[in-house]
Design a protein around this motif. Sequence first.
Motif, mmCIF file in Angstrom:
data_model
loop_
_atom_site.group_PDB
_atom_site.id
_atom_site.type_symbol
_atom_site.label_atom_id
_atom_site.label_comp_id
_atom_site.label_asym_id
_atom_site.label_seq_id
_atom_site.Cartn_x
_atom_site.Cartn_y
_atom_site.Cartn_z
ATOM 1 N N ASP A 84 0.818 -1.212 0.000
ATOM 2 C CA ASP A 84 0.000 0.000 0.000
ATOM 3 C C ASP A 84 0.855 1.267 0.000
ATOM 4 O OD1 ASP A 84 -2.333 -1.473 -0.039
ATOM 5 O OD2 ASP A 84 -2.594 -1.451 2.140
ATOM 6 N N ARG A 85 2.095 1.147 0.489
ATOM 7 C CA ARG A 85 2.997 2.306 0.479
ATOM 8 C C ARG A 85 3.766 2.418 -0.835
ATOM 9 N NH1 ARG A 85 4.001 0.529 5.905
ATOM 10 N NH2 ARG A 85 5.896 -0.531 5.190
ATOM 11 N N GLY A 86 3.514 1.500 -1.787
ATOM 12 C CA GLY A 86 4.130 1.623 -3.100
ATOM 13 C C GLY A 86 5.098 0.529 -3.481
ATOM 14 N N SER A 88 6.421 -3.172 -4.688
ATOM 15 C CA SER A 88 5.929 -4.063 -5.740
ATOM 16 C C SER A 88 6.374 -5.487 -5.458
ATOM 17 C CB SER A 88 6.471 -3.618 -7.100
ATOM 18 O OG SER A 88 6.067 -4.496 -8.126
ATOM 19 N N GLY A 192 3.103 -3.659 -8.915
ATOM 20 C CA GLY A 192 3.003 -2.398 -8.187
ATOM 21 C C GLY A 192 1.581 -1.884 -8.098
ATOM 22 N N ARG A 193 0.718 -2.367 -8.996
ATOM 23 C CA ARG A 193 -0.683 -1.929 -9.019
ATOM 24 C C ARG A 193 -1.622 -3.001 -8.479
ATOM 25 N NH1 ARG A 193 -4.854 -2.608 -12.737
ATOM 26 N NH2 ARG A 193 -6.364 -0.895 -12.833
#
Length: 250
Positions: A84-86, A88, A192-193
């Motif tokens: 959630d912080r980015g 991956s 990452g998404r």
Amino acid sequence: SLVSRRSEGVLMARDLRARAVGRDKLVDRMLALVEEHQPRAEVLDQLPFYYRQLFTGQATVNDTFWVGRERELRLAKRAINSFDRGASGAVVVTGERGAGKTSLVQRITTDLLGRRSLVRLAPPRSGSIDPEALREAFAEAAGLQGSLDDICRHLPEDAVVVIDDLELWWERSAGGMRTVDAIADLIAQHGGRTLFVLAVGAQAYTFISRFRSLGDDALALIGCGPLPAEELKTIITLRHGSTGLAFELD
């Protein structure tokens, strides 16, 4: 060893099917024998839950039997927070056969990811591990069409892709790693998404890791180890209680 023998059996069946002539094929006779000796549906329906799941061929998750695994859930929560912080990658759950990987994945998705859009990819029933079989399973689970990349790009922002029994997408043959490669590529490109959660047997993971870095690039590698004796006692008591039977000691 079990995974290796399964792959060997699949390959032998394919070879027999390819070489067989006429209607009386050995592989078809073997399949007919298996189907003939399956428990009847009306018998399974009358069995208590725990005993019924012994005949299903795979783990059946039920919240009644959930015990422990606090450490594993903490690791999963930390990995999800990193995502959630980015960050991956994927959450990889490993363990021996019957260790509770499917149940742990179910608990992770229910308790920690329950509000997100879940896409569960079922292992191939046909035995095919071709990337096209993966694409078809992905398309069916997500309700989308297109290539694997197209499907991933059109998933909701909060989507979670769950792939249980990753070893069933691999076999001991030339090119037997190609679908695992396709999954690894999806994680690299879209991790990452979209959060990926994978469950894989310990032996298969050890073998695959010799050639592909599933664990090195993961957000978390969570092992389902043996449960303490007290938790085992609780599980056994809960499962026995589900049968409606009573027992006495001495």
